[in-house]
Scaffold this motif. Sequence first.
Motif, PDB file in Angstrom:
ATOM      1  N   LEU A   1       0.816  -1.219   0.000  1.00 51.75           N
ATOM      2  CA  LEU A   1       0.000   0.000   0.000  1.00 51.75           C
ATOM      3  C   LEU A   1       0.852   1.273   0.000  1.00 51.75           C
ATOM      4  CD1 LEU A   1      -2.738  -1.088   2.571  1.00 51.75           C
ATOM      5  CD2 LEU A   1      -2.980  -0.899   0.079  1.00 51.75           C
ATOM      6  N   GLY A   2       2.170   1.098   0.046  1.00 57.38           N
ATOM      7  CA  GLY A   2       3.059   2.245  -0.026  1.00 57.38           C
ATOM      8  C   GLY A   2       3.178   3.040   1.252  1.00 57.38           C
ATOM      9  N   THR A   3       2.827   2.419   2.389  1.00 53.07           N
ATOM     10  CA  THR A   3       2.872   3.140   3.656  1.00 53.07           C
ATOM     11  C   THR A   3       3.967   2.631   4.588  1.00 53.07           C
ATOM     12  OG1 THR A   3       1.220   1.641   4.628  1.00 53.07           O
ATOM     13  CG2 THR A   3       0.403   3.641   3.544  1.00 53.07           C
ATOM     14  N   GLY A   4       4.738   1.650   4.149  1.00 51.30           N
ATOM     15  CA  GLY A   4       5.753   1.063   5.014  1.00 51.30           C
ATOM     16  C   GLY A   4       7.149   1.200   4.446  1.00 51.30           C
ATOM     17  N   ARG A   5       8.125   0.978   5.305  1.00 47.83           N
ATOM     18  CA  ARG A   5       9.530   1.036   4.913  1.00 47.83           C
ATOM     19  C   ARG A   5      10.083  -0.378   4.795  1.00 47.83           C
ATOM     20  NH1 ARG A   5      13.714   3.760   8.975  1.00 47.83           N
ATOM     21  NH2 ARG A   5      13.270   1.796  10.056  1.00 47.83           N
ATOM     22  N   ALA A   6      10.792  -0.650   3.728  1.00 48.00           N
ATOM     23  CA  ALA A   6      11.313  -1.988   3.481  1.00 48.00           C
ATOM     24  C   ALA A   6      12.480  -2.288   4.407  1.00 48.00           C
ATOM     25  CB  ALA A   6      11.743  -2.127   2.018  1.00 48.00           C
ATOM     26  N   GLU A   7      12.535  -3.509   4.881  1.00 52.31           N
ATOM     27  CA  GLU A   7      13.641  -3.989   5.693  1.00 52.31           C
ATOM     28  C   GLU A   7      14.714  -4.560   4.765  1.00 52.31           C
ATOM     29  OE1 GLU A   7      16.315  -5.047   8.285  1.00 52.31           O
ATOM     30  OE2 GLU A   7      14.476  -4.019   8.965  1.00 52.31           O
ATOM     31  N   PRO A   8      15.931  -3.970   4.727  1.00 51.72           N
ATOM     32  CA  PRO A   8      16.961  -4.416   3.769  1.00 51.72           C
ATOM     33  C   PRO A   8      17.278  -5.906   3.854  1.00 51.72           C
ATOM     34  CG  PRO A   8      17.597  -2.330   4.780  1.00 51.72           C
ATOM     35  CD  PRO A   8      16.378  -2.810   5.521  1.00 51.72           C
ATOM     36  N   ALA A   9      17.229  -6.485   5.049  1.00 54.12           N
ATOM     37  CA  ALA A   9      17.583  -7.902   5.196  1.00 54.12           C
ATOM     38  C   ALA A   9      16.601  -8.822   4.496  1.00 54.12           C
ATOM     39  CB  ALA A   9      17.664  -8.263   6.685  1.00 54.12           C
ATOM     40  N   PHE A  10      15.394  -8.324   4.170  1.00 54.56           N
ATOM     41  CA  PHE A  10      14.381  -9.161   3.532  1.00 54.56           C
ATOM     42  C   PHE A  10      14.409  -9.075   2.010  1.00 54.56           C
ATOM     43  CE2 PHE A  10      11.451  -8.403   7.460  1.00 54.56           C
ATOM     44  CZ  PHE A  10      12.321  -9.153   8.235  1.00 54.56           C
ATOM     45  N   ALA A  11      15.211  -8.203   1.456  1.00 54.09           N
ATOM     46  CA  ALA A  11      15.210  -7.959   0.017  1.00 54.09           C
ATOM     47  C   ALA A  11      15.790  -9.143  -0.754  1.00 54.09           C
ATOM     48  CB  ALA A  11      16.009  -6.700  -0.308  1.00 54.09           C
ATOM     49  N   LEU A  12      15.331  -9.302  -1.991  1.00 53.44           N
ATOM     50  CA  LEU A  12      15.874 -10.355  -2.844  1.00 53.44           C
ATOM     51  C   LEU A  12      17.388 -10.233  -2.966  1.00 53.44           C
ATOM     52  CD1 LEU A  12      13.187 -10.402  -5.659  1.00 53.44           C
ATOM     53  CD2 LEU A  12      14.034 -12.455  -4.499  1.00 53.44           C
ATOM     54  N   ALA A  13      17.878  -9.008  -3.086  1.00 54.41           N
ATOM     55  CA  ALA A  13      19.307  -8.793  -3.270  1.00 54.41           C
ATOM     56  C   ALA A  13      20.127  -9.213  -2.058  1.00 54.41           C
ATOM     57  CB  ALA A  13      19.568  -7.313  -3.579  1.00 54.41           C
ATOM     58  N   ALA A  14      19.491  -9.318  -0.907  1.00 53.45           N
ATOM     59  CA  ALA A  14      20.205  -9.701   0.317  1.00 53.45           C
ATOM     60  C   ALA A  14      20.326 -11.208   0.465  1.00 53.45           C
ATOM     61  CB  ALA A  14      19.500  -9.113   1.536  1.00 53.45           C
ATOM     62  N   HIS A  15      19.683 -11.968  -0.424  1.00 54.74           N
ATOM     63  CA  HIS A  15      19.672 -13.425  -0.327  1.00 54.74           C
ATOM     64  C   HIS A  15      20.472 -14.031  -1.466  1.00 54.74           C
ATOM     65  CE1 HIS A  15      16.215 -12.339   2.154  1.00 54.74           C
ATOM     66  NE2 HIS A  15      16.335 -13.515   2.728  1.00 54.74           N
ATOM     67  N   ARG A  16      21.489 -14.789  -1.118  1.00 59.59           N
ATOM     68  CA  ARG A  16      22.261 -15.516  -2.117  1.00 59.59           C
ATOM     69  C   ARG A  16      21.542 -16.805  -2.501  1.00 59.59           C
ATOM     70  NH1 ARG A  16      27.054 -14.154   1.112  1.00 59.59           N
ATOM     71  NH2 ARG A  16      28.407 -12.748  -0.056  1.00 59.59           N
ATOM     72  N   ILE A  17      21.920 -17.327  -3.639  1.00 60.13           N
ATOM     73  CA  ILE A  17      21.507 -18.679  -3.999  1.00 60.13           C
ATOM     74  C   ILE A  17      22.237 -19.657  -3.084  1.00 60.13           C
ATOM     75  CG2 ILE A  17      21.667 -20.420  -5.827  1.00 60.13           C
ATOM     76  CD1 ILE A  17      21.400 -18.109  -7.832  1.00 60.13           C
ATOM     77  N   HIS A  18      21.541 -20.665  -2.573  1.00 58.87           N
ATOM     78  CA  HIS A  18      22.157 -21.652  -1.688  1.00 58.87           C
ATOM     79  C   HIS A  18      23.398 -22.243  -2.352  1.00 58.87           C
ATOM     80  CE1 HIS A  18      19.391 -22.392   1.759  1.00 58.87           C
ATOM     81  NE2 HIS A  18      18.564 -21.730   0.983  1.00 58.87           N
ATOM     82  N   GLY A  19      24.504 -22.249  -1.619  1.00 62.32           N
ATOM     83  CA  GLY A  19      25.750 -22.800  -2.132  1.00 62.32           C
ATOM     84  C   GLY A  19      26.614 -21.794  -2.855  1.00 62.32           C
ATOM     85  N   GLU A  20      26.078 -20.627  -3.131  1.00 66.94           N
ATOM     86  CA  GLU A  20      26.826 -19.623  -3.905  1.00 66.94           C
ATOM     87  C   GLU A  20      28.056 -19.150  -3.136  1.00 66.94           C
ATOM     88  OE1 GLU A  20      25.168 -15.547  -4.579  1.00 66.94           O
ATOM     89  OE2 GLU A  20      25.057 -16.245  -6.639  1.00 66.94           O
ATOM     90  N   ALA A  21      27.911 -18.942  -1.820  1.00 67.85           N
ATOM     91  CA  ALA A  21      29.032 -18.441  -1.025  1.00 67.85           C
ATOM     92  C   ALA A  21      30.186 -19.445  -1.042  1.00 67.85           C
ATOM     93  CB  ALA A  21      28.589 -18.170   0.403  1.00 67.85           C
ATOM     94  N   GLU A  22      29.860 -20.751  -0.923  1.00 61.92           N
ATOM     95  CA  GLU A  22      30.914 -21.750  -0.915  1.00 61.92           C
ATOM     96  C   GLU A  22      31.621 -21.837  -2.265  1.00 61.92           C
ATOM     97  OE1 GLU A  22      27.952 -22.677   2.211  1.00 61.92           O
ATOM     98  OE2 GLU A  22      27.873 -22.121   0.086  1.00 61.92           O
ATOM     99  N   GLU A  23      30.857 -21.687  -3.346  1.00 59.41           N
ATOM    100  CA  GLU A  23      31.452 -21.768  -4.668  1.00 59.41           C
ATOM    101  C   GLU A  23      32.414 -20.620  -4.933  1.00 59.41           C
ATOM    102  OE1 GLU A  23      28.218 -21.899  -7.350  1.00 59.41           O
ATOM    103  OE2 GLU A  23      27.473 -23.846  -6.666  1.00 59.41           O
ATOM    104  N   ARG A  24      32.130 -19.453  -4.359  1.00 57.36           N
ATOM    105  CA  ARG A  24      32.953 -18.279  -4.616  1.00 57.36           C
ATOM    106  C   ARG A  24      34.174 -18.211  -3.695  1.00 57.36           C
ATOM    107  NH1 ARG A  24      28.386 -13.494  -5.356  1.00 57.36           N
ATOM    108  NH2 ARG A  24      27.546 -14.255  -7.335  1.00 57.36           N
ATOM    109  N   SER A  25      34.150 -18.941  -2.597  1.00 54.89           N
ATOM    110  CA  SER A  25      35.228 -18.858  -1.613  1.00 54.89           C
ATOM    111  C   SER A  25      36.449 -19.669  -2.073  1.00 54.89           C
ATOM    112  CB  SER A  25      34.748 -19.369  -0.264  1.00 54.89           C
ATOM    113  OG  SER A  25      34.339 -20.714  -0.356  1.00 54.89           O
TER     114      SER A  25
END
Length: 424
Positions: free
Chosen positions: A400-424
Amino acid sequence: MRGSESEREDRAVSRRGVLAAAGVLAGASSMPARARARASGGWDFIVVGAGVFGAWTAWTLRRRGHSVLLVDAWGAAHSRASSGGETRLIRTEYAGNALYTRWAWESLTEWHALSKRLGSPIFHETGALYLYPADTAQIDRSIAIQRALDIPIEKLAAPELARRWPQIGLDGIAVGVMQPTMGALMARRSVQALVEAFVAAGGSFRQFAVAPPRSARAALDAVTSADGSALEASHFIFACGPWLPKLFPDVVGARIVPTRQDVFFFAPKAGDGRFGGTKLPAWVDVSSEDLHYGFPDIEGRGFKIALDRHGPSFDPDRFDRRITDRALAEVRAYLARRFPDLARRPLAEARVCQYENSDNGHLLIDRHPGWSNCWIAGGGSGHGFKHGPAVGRYVADLVLGTGRAEPAFALAAHRIHGEAEERS
């Protein structure tokens, strides 16, 4: 136009349940009468998924006066849904996470309201006990956050734990945190009651299997079923739990991976009340490698125990839900240490559920990147159920456009499972 047959389908919830739920929640009788679809044949909002997130979102939007259609392929809190099953823990002990602590505390008020105004209980105030292997500064920080919110909470040394709950084996436990006003939510019953209240308040409900949505435009016009039936709305919210990766393989995909979770109910000895809800709280054992948790015997179902370890990947559509002998043996070995008088008791019941956690354990709630009128809400299994009322309010505010988004919930804040291990 929607004829009488369609209207009956919209209200495909038991007449008895609807009558019982009428006026269940505060504000139902004062809602605007704009309950039916708009003259064009669509709704203001279609919410896909009648689990805890979808039901509370639909209810909140309806309470604010919008025409809302809630749909689910199998029905509210069905047996394969993440919101199905018997009990879910509500607690505010969150390792110092202020947002989840506050959301759980705020949600408890609305769960109480649903429980008290319905004929059958939704919430059992058993208390919630956390068992820790060591006393740490993080425990004190978490307690401080809760006390600042006036949440009743106690920190107990091992001798006091042993005095209060001698039925618990305390090997390896140094300290406990007890929350006396927390306890068990009846999962299936509460969601189904909420959907009934939503319908009684003028919302619409249909059993409708949604196909993966498609649109070449910058907005979504409708959701369709496999047979081509279409439902139109101005806005769409998908709260489909473990089915989100299937509906949105490119947007959600492996950011959410459903995993198998085994749940066990053991039968205490006849006449042994030590494991009932008046003698034993719900509990979480942080000292165990797999973080075991459970509930006392509530409503005669037995002593419930499960573990928070993410199991193997699990397809909610294809896989059978049968526990394994190995899983049963492992949980009995744990009981022998922590609840020894139950270790040899008969298994009264077992379920195979699923988690649909995100890669980092945070909720995933965000606008679809390609469609301005489409929102996705999920990633809650393991700890999200208790937050249902807060999530419903948060999602409604966002759309409804009356709230503020929580950054931790954004799509951009979520990696694909296993992505971190592949990049390390």
